[in-house]
Design a protein around this motif. Structure first.
Motif, PDB file in Angstrom:
ATOM      1  N   GLU A   1      42.727 110.355  66.567  1.00  0.00           N
ATOM      2  CA  GLU A   1      44.016 110.078  66.262  1.00  0.00           C
ATOM      3  C   GLU A   1      44.628 108.801  67.441  1.00  0.00           C
ATOM      4  OE1 GLU A   1      47.134 112.954  65.979  1.00  0.00           O
ATOM      5  OE2 GLU A   1      45.380 114.423  66.783  1.00  0.00           O
ATOM      6  N   VAL A   2      43.562 108.367  68.684  1.00  0.00           N
ATOM      7  CA  VAL A   2      43.651 107.317  68.978  1.00  0.00           C
ATOM      8  C   VAL A   2      43.914 105.953  68.624  1.00  0.00           C
ATOM      9  CG1 VAL A   2      42.799 105.889  70.969  1.00  0.00           C
ATOM     10  CG2 VAL A   2      42.011 108.228  70.661  1.00  0.00           C
ATOM     11  N   GLY A   3      45.539 105.575  69.510  1.00  0.00           N
ATOM     12  CA  GLY A   3      45.798 104.492  68.874  1.00  0.00           C
ATOM     13  C   GLY A   3      46.826 104.191  67.325  1.00  0.00           C
ATOM     14  N   HIS A   4      46.799 105.462  66.996  1.00  0.00           N
ATOM     15  CA  HIS A   4      47.275 105.116  65.340  1.00  0.00           C
ATOM     16  C   HIS A   4      49.283 104.832  65.267  1.00  0.00           C
ATOM     17  CE1 HIS A   4      44.658 107.737  62.864  1.00  0.00           C
ATOM     18  NE2 HIS A   4      44.016 106.801  63.680  1.00  0.00           N
ATOM     19  N   VAL A   5      49.878 105.095  66.629  1.00  0.00           N
ATOM     20  CA  VAL A   5      51.023 104.696  66.511  1.00  0.00           C
ATOM     21  C   VAL A   5      50.967 104.157  68.341  1.00  0.00           C
ATOM     22  CG1 VAL A   5      53.081 105.425  67.044  1.00  0.00           C
ATOM     23  CG2 VAL A   5      51.954 106.375  65.944  1.00  0.00           C
ATOM     24  N   LEU A   6      51.822 102.375  68.412  1.00  0.00           N
ATOM     25  CA  LEU A   6      51.603 102.323  69.266  1.00  0.00           C
ATOM     26  C   LEU A   6      52.913 101.236  69.751  1.00  0.00           C
ATOM     27  CD1 LEU A   6      48.553 100.014  68.004  1.00  0.00           C
ATOM     28  CD2 LEU A   6      48.062 101.046  70.281  1.00  0.00           C
ATOM     29  N   THR A   7      53.044 101.402  70.541  1.00  0.00           N
ATOM     30  CA  THR A   7      54.518 100.785  71.862  1.00  0.00           C
ATOM     31  C   THR A   7      53.984  99.571  71.765  1.00  0.00           C
ATOM     32  OG1 THR A   7      55.164 102.917  72.511  1.00  0.00           O
ATOM     33  CG2 THR A   7      56.237 100.678  74.012  1.00  0.00           C
ATOM     34  N   VAL A   8      54.159  98.252  71.443  1.00  0.00           N
ATOM     35  CA  VAL A   8      53.959  96.987  72.439  1.00  0.00           C
ATOM     36  C   VAL A   8      54.755  96.192  72.395  1.00  0.00           C
ATOM     37  CG1 VAL A   8      52.408  94.897  70.123  1.00  0.00           C
ATOM     38  CG2 VAL A   8      52.748  97.404  69.457  1.00  0.00           C
ATOM     39  N   SER A   9      54.125  95.389  73.154  1.00  0.00           N
ATOM     40  CA  SER A   9      55.472  94.193  74.539  1.00  0.00           C
ATOM     41  C   SER A   9      54.664  93.001  75.087  1.00  0.00           C
ATOM     42  CB  SER A   9      55.470  95.279  75.853  1.00  0.00           C
ATOM     43  OG  SER A   9      55.921  94.155  76.751  1.00  0.00           O
ATOM     44  N   GLU A  10      55.345  92.062  74.802  1.00  0.00           N
ATOM     45  CA  GLU A  10      55.003  90.973  75.550  1.00  0.00           C
ATOM     46  C   GLU A  10      54.490  90.731  76.422  1.00  0.00           C
ATOM     47  OE1 GLU A  10      57.868  87.633  74.201  1.00  0.00           O
ATOM     48  OE2 GLU A  10      56.447  86.928  72.452  1.00  0.00           O
ATOM     49  N   ALA A  11      54.495  91.430  77.749  1.00  0.00           N
ATOM     50  CA  ALA A  11      53.972  92.276  79.092  1.00  0.00           C
ATOM     51  C   ALA A  11      52.441  91.594  79.508  1.00  0.00           C
ATOM     52  CB  ALA A  11      54.905  93.331  79.105  1.00  0.00           C
ATOM     53  N   THR A  12      52.122  91.437  80.218  1.00  0.00           N
ATOM     54  CA  THR A  12      51.003  91.197  80.852  1.00  0.00           C
ATOM     55  C   THR A  12      50.659  92.020  81.565  1.00  0.00           C
ATOM     56  OG1 THR A  12      51.607  89.691  82.101  1.00  0.00           O
ATOM     57  CG2 THR A  12      51.179  88.867  80.376  1.00  0.00           C
TER      58      THR A  12
ATOM     59  N   LEU B   1      52.080  96.405  83.345  1.00  0.00           N
ATOM     60  CA  LEU B   1      52.454  98.028  83.377  1.00  0.00           C
ATOM     61  C   LEU B   1      53.964  97.729  83.470  1.00  0.00           C
ATOM     62  CD1 LEU B   1      52.478 100.603  82.932  1.00  0.00           C
ATOM     63  CD2 LEU B   1      52.003 100.925  85.371  1.00  0.00           C
ATOM     64  N   ASP B   2      54.303  96.535  84.568  1.00  0.00           N
ATOM     65  CA  ASP B   2      56.097  97.261  84.996  1.00  0.00           C
ATOM     66  C   ASP B   2      56.394  96.117  84.202  1.00  0.00           C
ATOM     67  OD1 ASP B   2      54.824  97.565  87.944  1.00  0.00           O
ATOM     68  OD2 ASP B   2      55.852  95.996  88.979  1.00  0.00           O
ATOM     69  N   GLY B   3      56.308  95.544  83.761  1.00  0.00           N
ATOM     70  CA  GLY B   3      56.433  94.630  82.742  1.00  0.00           C
ATOM     71  C   GLY B   3      56.124  95.185  80.916  1.00  0.00           C
ATOM     72  N   PHE B   4      55.823  96.227  81.009  1.00  0.00           N
ATOM     73  CA  PHE B   4      55.506  97.103  79.624  1.00  0.00           C
ATOM     74  C   PHE B   4      56.343  97.839  79.826  1.00  0.00           C
ATOM     75  CE2 PHE B   4      53.423  99.774  77.807  1.00  0.00           C
ATOM     76  CZ  PHE B   4      53.163  99.273  75.979  1.00  0.00           C
ATOM     77  N   LEU B   5      56.504  98.393  81.215  1.00  0.00           N
ATOM     78  CA  LEU B   5      57.785  99.598  80.583  1.00  0.00           C
ATOM     79  C   LEU B   5      58.679  98.533  80.804  1.00  0.00           C
ATOM     80  CD1 LEU B   5      56.013 101.996  83.079  1.00  0.00           C
ATOM     81  CD2 LEU B   5      56.397 102.050  81.053  1.00  0.00           C
ATOM     82  N   ASP B   6      59.122  98.643  81.738  1.00  0.00           N
ATOM     83  CA  ASP B   6      60.721  97.948  81.764  1.00  0.00           C
ATOM     84  C   ASP B   6      60.869  97.141  80.232  1.00  0.00           C
ATOM     85  OD1 ASP B   6      61.119  97.313  84.289  1.00  0.00           O
ATOM     86  OD2 ASP B   6      60.142  95.415  85.022  1.00  0.00           O
ATOM     87  N   ASP B   7      59.863  96.281  79.720  1.00  0.00           N
ATOM     88  CA  ASP B   7      60.305  96.316  78.427  1.00  0.00           C
ATOM     89  C   ASP B   7      61.067  97.696  77.847  1.00  0.00           C
ATOM     90  OD1 ASP B   7      60.221  93.127  78.344  1.00  0.00           O
ATOM     91  OD2 ASP B   7      58.540  93.300  76.991  1.00  0.00           O
ATOM     92  N   ILE B   8      60.549  98.701  77.526  1.00  0.00           N
ATOM     93  CA  ILE B   8      61.498  99.518  76.779  1.00  0.00           C
ATOM     94  C   ILE B   8      62.949  99.794  77.283  1.00  0.00           C
ATOM     95  CG2 ILE B   8      61.097 102.158  76.890  1.00  0.00           C
ATOM     96  CD1 ILE B   8      58.199 101.823  77.194  1.00  0.00           C
TER      97      ILE B   8
END
Length: 291
Positions: free
Chosen positions: A215-226, A228-235
């Motif tokens: 199942e790994v990767g069958h659903v993804l959260t996707v961001s332009e961030a580079t 972890l900080d930016g990735f979570l901020d984008d949420i």
């Protein structure tokens, strides 16, 4: 990544060529290992995540040993990792918490989760949803309601608890996000979660709630961030995309059997805990409910 509100949730197999060509950061934000109710090892999950070129959040029930093990092993896999945990509340809902560092995750867990874990560690802790949200109020993290519509007749989602009158609707608005694609849910339930999230003005997360390796990767959260900080901020800032699809019914059945088998390792304590939940459920007379 300029996208409209209605194009931020995309049902279907993730387009990995688009993700790679666009240099986007992605992660399966809800995955379980044999550190809780799955038979999948952290090593195997990381290996497949590397093969599929996706990031990963190990979110075991009430425990962080799997997430910490992923951190320690990751030097051999080079995966984007999100420190995380899925907290099972006494009144039903499961709360996904993502941290900006492993140290912050460990500090929070040691103080606010570990003391309230039952002898059946993967079942509900001795605290309800509102207490958990209170404990996270000043913590550097992102909080998402896992599978908001619950599973079948269970109240394992915030929205299901609201619909049943167990929680007030204002509780949902305290979250940073709803999990709007959970592959364990049906499409209709995920769409309802998405609509509720938009109504509440909260963000989106997505993950497989995977217990089986494939199942790994069958659903993804996707961001332009580079990072972890930016990735979570984008949420939180509503700048991410969720893409993926639900499991087929046979896979759901196999996953449920695997999880139940793992719970069998704690059979006496799990049975006692279930009886406690049945006794107290719906009364709001939960341990710590007055704190």
């Amino acid at each position: 990544m300029q996208v409209s509100e209605d194009s931020r949730v995309r049902f279907g197999k993730p387009d990995m060529d688009w993700i790679r060509d666009s240099n986007l950061l992605c992660a399966d934000m809800h995955f379980h290992t044999n550190c809780s109710d799955s038979f999948t090892s952290v090593k195997d999950a990381l290996s497949l995540a590397k093969k599929r070129d996706v990031g990963l959040a190990i979110t075991d029930h009430n425990l962080i040993s799997g997430s910490l093990k992923a951190r320690d092993l990751n030097r051999d896999y080079g995966r984007f990792l999100v420190p995380g945990i899925e907290i099972s509340s006494w009144d039903g809902p499961h709360i996904l918490v993502y941290f900006y560092s492993f140290d912050e995750m460990t500090e929070y867990w040691t103080k606010n989760v570990k003391p309230y874990i039952s002898p059946s560690p993967w079942l509900a802790i001795d605290k309800g949803t509102e207490w958990i949200l209170d404990s996270l109020e000043d913590v550097n993290c992102v909080v998402s309601g896992a599978h908001p519509l619950g599973y079948l007749a269970s109240v394992k989602g915030v929205q299901k608890a609201i619909d049943h009158g167990i929680l007030d609707v204002e509780v949902a608005k305290r979250l940073d996000a709803y999990e709007v694609i959970c592959s364990g849910m049906f499409r209709s339930e995920n769409k309802k979660a998405w609509e509720h999230a938009k109504d509440y003005g909260i963000g989106f997360t997505g993950g497989t709630d995977g217990h089986l390796l494939h199942e790994v990767g069958h659903v993804l959260t996707v961001s332009e961030a580079t990072d972890l900080d930016g990735f979570l901020d984008d949420i939180v800032k509503h700048r991410n995309i969720i893409t993926g699809k639900e499991k087929q019914i046979p896979t759901k059945a196999i996953m449920a059997m695997a999880s139940l088998t793992r719970f069998g390792m704690h059979l006496p304590s799990s049975a006692f805990r279930k009886l406690q939940l049945i006794r107290y459920h719906g009364t709001k007379n939960y341990p710590g409910s007055d704190q």
